[in-house]
Structures are given as structure tokens and as C-alpha cells.
Design a protein around this motif. Structure first.
Motif, PDB file in Angstrom:
ATOM      1  N   GLU A 268       0.831  -1.204   0.000  1.00 40.05           N
ATOM      2  CA  GLU A 268       0.000   0.000   0.000  1.00 40.05           C
ATOM      3  C   GLU A 268       0.863   1.250   0.000  1.00 40.05           C
ATOM      4  OE1 GLU A 268      -2.371   3.324   1.280  1.00 40.05           O
ATOM      5  OE2 GLU A 268      -0.657   2.465   2.358  1.00 40.05           O
ATOM      6  N   CYS A 269       1.967   1.218   0.763  1.00 40.12           N
ATOM      7  CA  CYS A 269       2.858   2.374   0.824  1.00 40.12           C
ATOM      8  C   CYS A 269       3.536   2.606  -0.527  1.00 40.12           C
ATOM      9  CB  CYS A 269       3.905   2.157   1.916  1.00 40.12           C
ATOM     10  SG  CYS A 269       4.899   3.611   2.259  1.00 40.12           S
ATOM     11  N   ILE A 270       3.946   1.536  -1.165  1.00 40.04           N
ATOM     12  CA  ILE A 270       4.551   1.643  -2.495  1.00 40.04           C
ATOM     13  C   ILE A 270       3.562   2.240  -3.485  1.00 40.04           C
ATOM     14  CG2 ILE A 270       5.345   0.266  -4.469  1.00 40.04           C
ATOM     15  CD1 ILE A 270       6.677  -1.604  -2.379  1.00 40.04           C
ATOM     16  N   GLU A 271       2.327   1.781  -3.428  1.00 37.39           N
ATOM     17  CA  GLU A 271       1.290   2.316  -4.314  1.00 37.39           C
ATOM     18  C   GLU A 271       1.051   3.796  -4.029  1.00 37.39           C
ATOM     19  OE1 GLU A 271      -3.371   1.450  -5.631  1.00 37.39           O
ATOM     20  OE2 GLU A 271      -2.467   0.343  -3.979  1.00 37.39           O
ATOM     21  N   THR A 272       1.072   4.179  -2.764  1.00 37.30           N
ATOM     22  CA  THR A 272       0.893   5.586  -2.390  1.00 37.30           C
ATOM     23  C   THR A 272       2.002   6.455  -2.974  1.00 37.30           C
ATOM     24  OG1 THR A 272      -0.289   5.056  -0.342  1.00 37.30           O
ATOM     25  CG2 THR A 272       0.821   7.191  -0.441  1.00 37.30           C
ATOM     26  N   ILE A 273       3.240   6.007  -2.857  1.00 34.05           N
ATOM     27  CA  ILE A 273       4.370   6.758  -3.408  1.00 34.05           C
ATOM     28  C   ILE A 273       4.212   6.919  -4.918  1.00 34.05           C
ATOM     29  CG2 ILE A 273       6.861   6.671  -3.838  1.00 34.05           C
ATOM     30  CD1 ILE A 273       7.099   5.258  -1.082  1.00 34.05           C
ATOM     31  N   GLU A 274       3.804   5.858  -5.588  1.00 33.01           N
ATOM     32  CA  GLU A 274       3.624   5.918  -7.040  1.00 33.01           C
ATOM     33  C   GLU A 274       2.496   6.867  -7.420  1.00 33.01           C
ATOM     34  OE1 GLU A 274       3.110   1.775  -7.853  1.00 33.01           O
ATOM     35  OE2 GLU A 274       5.275   1.435  -8.177  1.00 33.01           O
ATOM     36  N   MET A 275       1.433   6.897  -6.603  1.00 35.31           N
ATOM     37  CA  MET A 275       0.314   7.801  -6.872  1.00 35.31           C
ATOM     38  C   MET A 275       0.710   9.249  -6.608  1.00 35.31           C
ATOM     39  SD  MET A 275      -2.883   5.564  -5.354  1.00 35.31           S
ATOM     40  CE  MET A 275      -4.134   6.742  -5.788  1.00 35.31           C
TER      41      MET A 275
ATOM     42  N   LYS B 229       1.447  14.133  -9.221  1.00 32.66           N
ATOM     43  CA  LYS B 229       2.290  15.324  -9.033  1.00 32.66           C
ATOM     44  C   LYS B 229       1.915  16.094  -7.760  1.00 32.66           C
ATOM     45  CE  LYS B 229       3.492  15.998 -13.912  1.00 32.66           C
ATOM     46  NZ  LYS B 229       3.065  14.639 -14.329  1.00 32.66           N
ATOM     47  N   LEU B 230       1.746  15.352  -6.673  1.00 34.30           N
ATOM     48  CA  LEU B 230       1.396  15.953  -5.397  1.00 34.30           C
ATOM     49  C   LEU B 230       2.649  16.422  -4.661  1.00 34.30           C
ATOM     50  CD1 LEU B 230      -1.140  13.234  -4.159  1.00 34.30           C
ATOM     51  CD2 LEU B 230      -1.677  15.364  -5.360  1.00 34.30           C
ATOM     52  N   ASP B 231       2.532  17.534  -3.956  1.00 37.05           N
ATOM     53  CA  ASP B 231       3.597  18.001  -3.080  1.00 37.05           C
ATOM     54  C   ASP B 231       3.409  17.285  -1.748  1.00 37.05           C
ATOM     55  OD1 ASP B 231       5.452  19.274  -1.526  1.00 37.05           O
ATOM     56  OD2 ASP B 231       4.598  21.286  -1.732  1.00 37.05           O
ATOM     57  N   SER B 232       3.878  16.051  -1.714  1.00 42.35           N
ATOM     58  CA  SER B 232       3.629  15.221  -0.534  1.00 42.35           C
ATOM     59  C   SER B 232       4.772  14.264  -0.273  1.00 42.35           C
ATOM     60  CB  SER B 232       2.335  14.421  -0.712  1.00 42.35           C
ATOM     61  OG  SER B 232       2.091  13.596   0.420  1.00 42.35           O
ATOM     62  N   GLN B 233       5.033  14.059   0.999  1.00 46.87           N
ATOM     63  CA  GLN B 233       5.942  13.029   1.463  1.00 46.87           C
ATOM     64  C   GLN B 233       5.120  11.919   2.113  1.00 46.87           C
ATOM     65  OE1 GLN B 233       8.678  15.086   4.066  1.00 46.87           O
ATOM     66  NE2 GLN B 233       9.548  16.313   2.406  1.00 46.87           N
ATOM     67  N   VAL B 234       5.815  10.900   2.622  1.00 50.51           N
ATOM     68  CA  VAL B 234       5.154   9.771   3.278  1.00 50.51           C
ATOM     69  C   VAL B 234       5.777   9.567   4.655  1.00 50.51           C
ATOM     70  CG1 VAL B 234       4.813   7.270   3.226  1.00 50.51           C
ATOM     71  CG2 VAL B 234       4.561   8.597   1.126  1.00 50.51           C
ATOM     72  N   SER B 235       4.931   9.334   5.650  1.00 44.04           N
ATOM     73  CA  SER B 235       5.401   8.977   6.988  1.00 44.04           C
ATOM     74  C   SER B 235       4.902   7.574   7.311  1.00 44.04           C
ATOM     75  CB  SER B 235       4.862   9.969   8.031  1.00 44.04           C
ATOM     76  OG  SER B 235       5.365  11.275   7.805  1.00 44.04           O
ATOM     77  N   LEU B 236       5.702   6.816   8.041  1.00 41.20           N
ATOM     78  CA  LEU B 236       5.276   5.457   8.410  1.00 41.20           C
ATOM     79  C   LEU B 236       5.950   5.024   9.701  1.00 41.20           C
ATOM     80  CD1 LEU B 236       7.961   3.701   7.579  1.00 41.20           C
ATOM     81  CD2 LEU B 236       6.940   3.756   5.313  1.00 41.20           C
ATOM     82  N   LYS B 237       5.352   4.033  10.339  1.00 41.86           N
ATOM     83  CA  LYS B 237       5.870   3.502  11.598  1.00 41.86           C
ATOM     84  C   LYS B 237       6.465   2.123  11.366  1.00 41.86           C
ATOM     85  CE  LYS B 237       2.860   6.016  14.798  1.00 41.86           C
ATOM     86  NZ  LYS B 237       2.367   6.991  13.812  1.00 41.86           N
ATOM     87  N   MET B 238       7.566   1.858  12.024  1.00 40.58           N
ATOM     88  CA  MET B 238       8.230   0.579  11.841  1.00 40.58           C
ATOM     89  C   MET B 238       7.406  -0.590  12.370  1.00 40.58           C
ATOM     90  SD  MET B 238      11.062   1.056  10.139  1.00 40.58           S
ATOM     91  CE  MET B 238       9.826   1.976   9.182  1.00 40.58           C
ATOM     92  N   THR B 239       6.564  -0.371  13.373  1.00 38.93           N
ATOM     93  CA  THR B 239       5.725  -1.471  13.851  1.00 38.93           C
ATOM     94  C   THR B 239       4.700  -1.891  12.796  1.00 38.93           C
ATOM     95  OG1 THR B 239       4.320   0.169  14.981  1.00 38.93           O
ATOM     96  CG2 THR B 239       5.954  -1.005  16.318  1.00 38.93           C
ATOM     97  N   SER B 240       4.367  -0.979  11.872  1.00 40.34           N
ATOM     98  CA  SER B 240       3.427  -1.347  10.803  1.00 40.34           C
ATOM     99  C   SER B 240       4.103  -2.226   9.759  1.00 40.34           C
ATOM    100  CB  SER B 240       2.844  -0.096  10.135  1.00 40.34           C
ATOM    101  OG  SER B 240       3.811   0.562   9.334  1.00 40.34           O
ATOM    102  N   LEU B 241       5.449  -2.249   9.771  1.00 45.68           N
ATOM    103  CA  LEU B 241       6.200  -3.069   8.811  1.00 45.68           C
ATOM    104  C   LEU B 241       6.808  -4.306   9.462  1.00 45.68           C
ATOM    105  CD1 LEU B 241       8.081  -0.359   6.694  1.00 45.68           C
ATOM    106  CD2 LEU B 241       5.790  -1.313   6.355  1.00 45.68           C
ATOM    107  N   GLY B 242       6.500  -4.531  10.764  1.00 48.43           N
ATOM    108  CA  GLY B 242       6.925  -5.768  11.409  1.00 48.43           C
ATOM    109  C   GLY B 242       8.007  -5.649  12.453  1.00 48.43           C
ATOM    110  N   LEU B 243       8.216  -4.449  13.008  1.00 49.68           N
ATOM    111  CA  LEU B 243       9.264  -4.264  14.014  1.00 49.68           C
ATOM    112  C   LEU B 243       9.110  -5.223  15.189  1.00 49.68           C
ATOM    113  CD1 LEU B 243      11.718  -2.589  14.962  1.00 49.68           C
ATOM    114  CD2 LEU B 243      10.114  -1.038  16.089  1.00 49.68           C
ATOM    115  N   ASP B 244       7.878  -5.506  15.584  1.00 46.04           N
ATOM    116  CA  ASP B 244       7.645  -6.383  16.729  1.00 46.04           C
ATOM    117  C   ASP B 244       7.603  -7.859  16.340  1.00 46.04           C
ATOM    118  OD1 ASP B 244       7.486  -4.094  18.202  1.00 46.04           O
ATOM    119  OD2 ASP B 244       5.308  -4.121  18.444  1.00 46.04           O
TER     120      ASP B 244
END
Length: 305
Positions: free
Chosen positions: A78-85, A90-105
Motif C-alpha cells: 500500500e505504501c509503495i502504491e501511495t508513493i507511485e500515486m 504530481k502531489l507536493d507530498s511526502q510519506v510517513s510510516l511507523k516501523m511497527t506497521s512493517l513488522g518491528l515487533d
């Protein structure tokens, strides 16, 4: 009273029954007010409105403490798709994410695998990815992951929290990377053994960190709704001839919108944190816990048409 208010909203943030109700019934009510939408696609129109008014954005798919490998892979895709979108629209946007959402725990190798896929896409499209900081027990692991990826990727930043005793040293240690850092006060309930218990001490440490980061030449995001912190940063920049291109202010979507636009008019870069997704309730409660005045800002945002 402030401590009581903080504890109350942090308690509510962990209420599973209220969180489930919010997921089922509250998404459409919150969309366009305190969150962009229930998914990224539905958030695009709000991001474009912000961009058209001179505001930059960072987006965050809400949800953390994931305990399923399958879910982490879904979040990664989903994050990869968001970056591509973001790139495609052509949005002036960055992405923030949490490591626990990617499996830190779950497993360190899993986080590295998922994050590598995301950053490969981010580098390709030139979209900055910020690793959000979570509670203190996950702080060192998060910083270690940031350091590892910063050696290879340029489109990566992270967050440091002013209420932790350790942060001054963390900021100093990261100086070698000349990092893009977001400085915040902190929103988790921590032990007085690791964090300043008094607001005035957090505020003073926050100012110290802002000064330390800017004088070290780091690009710094000051994420605060506090007028005193904002004015401190402006005066610091003037005193030391720090260009406006070396820092930005960040605020939450739906809170202090008038101030956000005023900062843009004054020539400052202003970035709006736009969360999206069904897991908005816990995020919202923690924002109210951070600062009592956020309650009035949020109420105004929720009732606006």
C-alpha cells in the motif's frame, strides 16, 4: 489538570470498543476534517486543496503494532502504491510510516525487507519517507534502522522526541548523516525514568534541540502547534541568519488551519500531516493528549463544513 487530561485521552486511545466503533461508523465523519480519508485515493482531493493553497503535505496510513507478517506485506504494498500515486498525481507530498506497521515487533529481517522495497520506490520517484518515532522501548531499534538505510538512501528522514532524556545525545550522534529530522514533543505515556514529566521541561528541551539541529546545519521540521515554539524558531533563524530553506513548520490536518496559511504568507514552508485509514481513533486521542489546546482546535475542525 494537564496531566489528568493527558492520561485520560491516552486511556481512551487504547479502548478497543471505542476504536472498533470508530472504524465502523466514524470514517466518513472524520474524512476531510481530521483525516484525509479512509484510503489514500479518497485523500487525494484534500491533498490537492492543501497544495493549491501553498501547503506541503506528508501522509500517513494509520495503524501500528502489527503482529501479522501478511499485514506488514499489505502495508508495504500500500505504501509503495501511495508513493507511485504521489508521483503520478504530481502531489507536493511526502510519506510517513511507523516501523511497527512493517513488522518491528515480529522480525528485524522482515522490517528491513519491507522498508527496502519502499525506499527503492521512493528513490525512484524522489519522494521523502519519514520513519515516525514510537514509544521509548522501540526508540533505539528505530534509530538503528534509520542509520542503516541512511547510508544507502537519500529519501529518508526520521523523528526525534523532545520529552525523552536521551534525545539530545541521539541528535548529536546522528549529526554525521546531516539528516532531515522532524522534531516533536512526544505523544506516548512514558516513565519519569526516561522522559521529562513536566511540560515546562519538555518545552525547554524542545527549544534546545531545535537550536542544536539548526546550528548543526540539519534540515529540520518543527512539528508543533505551540505559538511560543514557532516564535522561538523564527527568532533563532533571524539571530543566526539561518535561511528559511533550512527548516519548515509542520502541523496536523484540521488543526490551526488559519495559522498554517499565515506562515505560508510570511514566507515559511508549512507542511500538513494528513493521516488516512480506518484506524484514526487512537491517533486522534493521542493528539488530544499531547496538548489540551488541541481539543479546541480539533473541535473546530470536526464541526467545520
Amino acid at each position: 489538570m494537564e496531566a489528568i487530561t493527558r492520561d485520560f485521552f491516552l486511556f481512551l486511545s487504547k479502548n478497543n470498543m471505542l476504536n472498533n466503533i470508530a472504524k465502523k461508523r466514524g470514517g466518513s465523519f472524520a474524512a476531510g476534517k481530521i483525516i484525509g480519508g479512509t484510503d489514500f485515493q479518497s485523500s487525494i482531493k484534500f491533498i490537492k486543496q492543501l497544495n493549491d493553497s501553498g501547503l506541503s503535505v506528508t501522509v500517513d496510513h494509520l495503524g501500528e503494532f502489527v503482529d501479522s507478517k501478511k499485514v506488514t506485506q499489505e502495508r508495504t504494498a500500500e505504501c509503495i502504491e501511495t508513493i507511485e500515486m504521489i508521483s503520478r498525481e504530481k502531489l507536493d507530498s511526502q510519506v510517513s510510516l511507523k516501523m511497527t506497521s512493517l513488522g518491528l515487533d515480529i522480525d528485524h529481517a522482515l522490517v528491513i525487507e519491507n522498508m527496502t522495497k519502499i525506499l527503492d520506490t521512493a528513490e525512484k520517484h524522489g519522494v521523502m519517507v519519514t520513519i515516525d518515532m514510537e514509544d521509548e522501548v522501540r526508540c533505539q531499534a528505530t534509530i538503528d534502522i534509520f542509520r542503516q538505510f541512511k547510508e544507502k538512501y537519500s529519501c529518508i528522514s526520521t523523528v526525534l522526541q523532545a520529552y525523552l532524556f536521551r534525545t539530545e545525545k541521539d541528535l548529536d550522534d546522528l549529526g554525521q548523516f546531516k539528516p532531515f529530522l522532524r522534531l516533536v514533543k512526544g505523544a506516548y505515556k512514558e516513565s519519569p525514568e526516561v522522559a521529562f514529566p513536566e511540560k515546562k521541561d519538555v518545552d525547554e528541551n524542545y527549544k534546545k534541540l531545535i537550536k542544536q539541529s539548526l546550528l548543526n546545519g540539519n534540515y529540520t521540521a518543527i512539528a508543533s502547534h505551540d505559538d511560543k515554539i514557532i516564535e522561538f524558531t523564527k527568532e533563532l533563524a533571524k539571530k543566526h541568519n539561518i535561511p528559511n530553506t533550512q527548516f519548515e513548520f509542520q502541523m496536523l490536518y484540521g488543526m490551526r488551519s488559519k495559522t498554517q496559511h499565515e506562515l505560508v504568507k510570511q514566507g515559511y514552508k508549512m507542511r500538513v500531516y494528513v493521516p488516512y485509514g480506518l484506524d484514526w481513533y487512537g491517533y486522534f486521542m493521542r493528539r488530544l493528549a499531547e496538548r489540551p489546546s488541541n481539543i479546541s482546535f480539533a473541535f473546530k475542525g470536526m464541526v467545520r463544513s
